[in-house]
Each structure stands twice: as structure tokens, then as C-alpha cells.
Design a protein around this motif. Structure first.
Motif, PDB file in Angstrom:
ATOM      1  N   HIS A  27     -21.449  19.158  10.495  1.00 41.53           N
ATOM      2  CA  HIS A  27     -22.536  20.104  10.257  1.00 41.53           C
ATOM      3  C   HIS A  27     -23.550  20.018  11.402  1.00 41.53           C
ATOM      4  O   HIS A  27     -23.896  18.914  11.848  1.00 41.53           O
ATOM      5  CB  HIS A  27     -23.208  19.783   8.922  1.00 41.53           C
TER       6      HIS A  27
ATOM      7  N   GLU B 181     -23.074  23.936   0.492  1.00 43.43           N
ATOM      8  CA  GLU B 181     -24.221  24.272   1.336  1.00 43.43           C
ATOM      9  C   GLU B 181     -25.059  25.388   0.723  1.00 43.43           C
ATOM     10  O   GLU B 181     -26.278  25.379   0.807  1.00 43.43           O
ATOM     11  CB  GLU B 181     -23.737  24.674   2.727  1.00 43.43           C
ATOM     12  N   ARG B 182     -24.400  26.352   0.079  1.00 45.34           N
ATOM     13  CA  ARG B 182     -25.137  27.442  -0.568  1.00 45.34           C
ATOM     14  C   ARG B 182     -25.896  26.947  -1.792  1.00 45.34           C
ATOM     15  O   ARG B 182     -27.003  27.383  -2.069  1.00 45.34           O
ATOM     16  CB  ARG B 182     -24.177  28.561  -0.975  1.00 45.34           C
ATOM     17  N   VAL B 183     -25.299  26.021  -2.524  1.00 40.87           N
ATOM     18  CA  VAL B 183     -25.907  25.514  -3.742  1.00 40.87           C
ATOM     19  C   VAL B 183     -27.026  24.518  -3.422  1.00 40.87           C
ATOM     20  O   VAL B 183     -28.087  24.547  -4.026  1.00 40.87           O
ATOM     21  CB  VAL B 183     -24.844  24.830  -4.638  1.00 40.87           C
ATOM     22  N   SER B 184     -26.781  23.647  -2.460  1.00 42.05           N
ATOM     23  CA  SER B 184     -27.735  22.598  -2.129  1.00 42.05           C
ATOM     24  C   SER B 184     -27.780  22.408  -0.618  1.00 42.05           C
ATOM     25  O   SER B 184     -27.097  21.543  -0.074  1.00 42.05           O
ATOM     26  CB  SER B 184     -27.316  21.296  -2.816  1.00 42.05           C
ATOM     27  N   PRO B 185     -28.592  23.213   0.066  1.00 44.63           N
ATOM     28  CA  PRO B 185     -28.634  23.096   1.529  1.00 44.63           C
ATOM     29  C   PRO B 185     -29.215  21.751   1.964  1.00 44.63           C
ATOM     30  O   PRO B 185     -29.998  21.135   1.232  1.00 44.63           O
ATOM     31  CB  PRO B 185     -29.549  24.247   1.947  1.00 44.63           C
TER      32      PRO B 185
ATOM     33  N   HIS C 183     -18.733  24.852   2.217  1.00 42.66           N
ATOM     34  CA  HIS C 183     -19.532  26.080   2.291  1.00 42.66           C
ATOM     35  C   HIS C 183     -20.216  26.383   0.957  1.00 42.66           C
ATOM     36  O   HIS C 183     -21.380  26.773   0.927  1.00 42.66           O
ATOM     37  CB  HIS C 183     -18.666  27.263   2.734  1.00 42.66           C
ATOM     38  N   ALA C 184     -19.500  26.186  -0.136  1.00 43.71           N
ATOM     39  CA  ALA C 184     -20.093  26.425  -1.450  1.00 43.71           C
ATOM     40  C   ALA C 184     -21.200  25.413  -1.719  1.00 43.71           C
ATOM     41  O   ALA C 184     -22.262  25.764  -2.242  1.00 43.71           O
ATOM     42  CB  ALA C 184     -19.023  26.339  -2.533  1.00 43.71           C
TER      43      ALA C 184
END
Length: 83
Positions: A65, A22-26, A19-20
Motif C-alpha cells: 500500500h 480499504e473502503r470499509v476501514s481506510p 480493496h474491500a
């Protein structure tokens, strides 16, 4: 900085959960990844076999995902179309 690295100079990368990350590098959109893959396949190559190989790579990683599932579906369509 942290108690273990008071100067903040550590070169050891920190591990991020999914999750982290994905927020940093979708992830890029699956249709763009598919188009990039399609353009990367050499002329005259067995497109279906290459698509099956990509599906195997995705399956081996066990990624759940939704965008990866969509990309897998696009690759399966190419792999199955040749049969």
C-alpha cells in the motif's frame, strides 16, 4: 442471511479482500501513524533500533500500500539518521 446461514446469526467473520477492506476501514495518514509511533517510544530508548524493528515488521508483511510505503520511508529516515 445466506443459504449457509439462513438466520444471519453466524459469528464467523467474512474475509475481505484488500480493496474491500480499504473502503470499509481506510488506513490513517502515514504521518499520523509515524507521529503516534514516535510518541510511543519510551524516553531513552534507541530510536534508530526501534525504527529498524518497525521497518522489519513492515517488510515481513509484504504490504504494498502506498501509505505503508510512505510510513516505511519515514521510519527508514530515522533508522539511517543515527548511523
Amino acid at each position: 442471511m445466506s443459504a449457509r446461514d439462513p438466520d444471519g446469526l453466524s459469528t464467523t467473520p467474512r474475509l475481505l479482500d484488500a480493496h474491500a477492506l480499504e473502503r470499509v476501514s481506510p488506513l490513517p495518514p502515514p504521518d499520523e501513524v509515524f507521529a503516534d509511533w514516535l510518541l510511543s517510544v519510551p524516553h531513552g530508548a534507541d530510536l534508530a533500533a526501534d525504527a529498524r524493528r518497525q521497518v522489519e515488521l513492515i517488510d515481513a508483511r509484504g504490504v504494498t500500500h502506498p501509505d505503508v510505503a510512505c510510513l516505511r520511508m519515514l521510519l527508514v529516515a530515522v533508522a539511517e539518521d543515527a548511523r
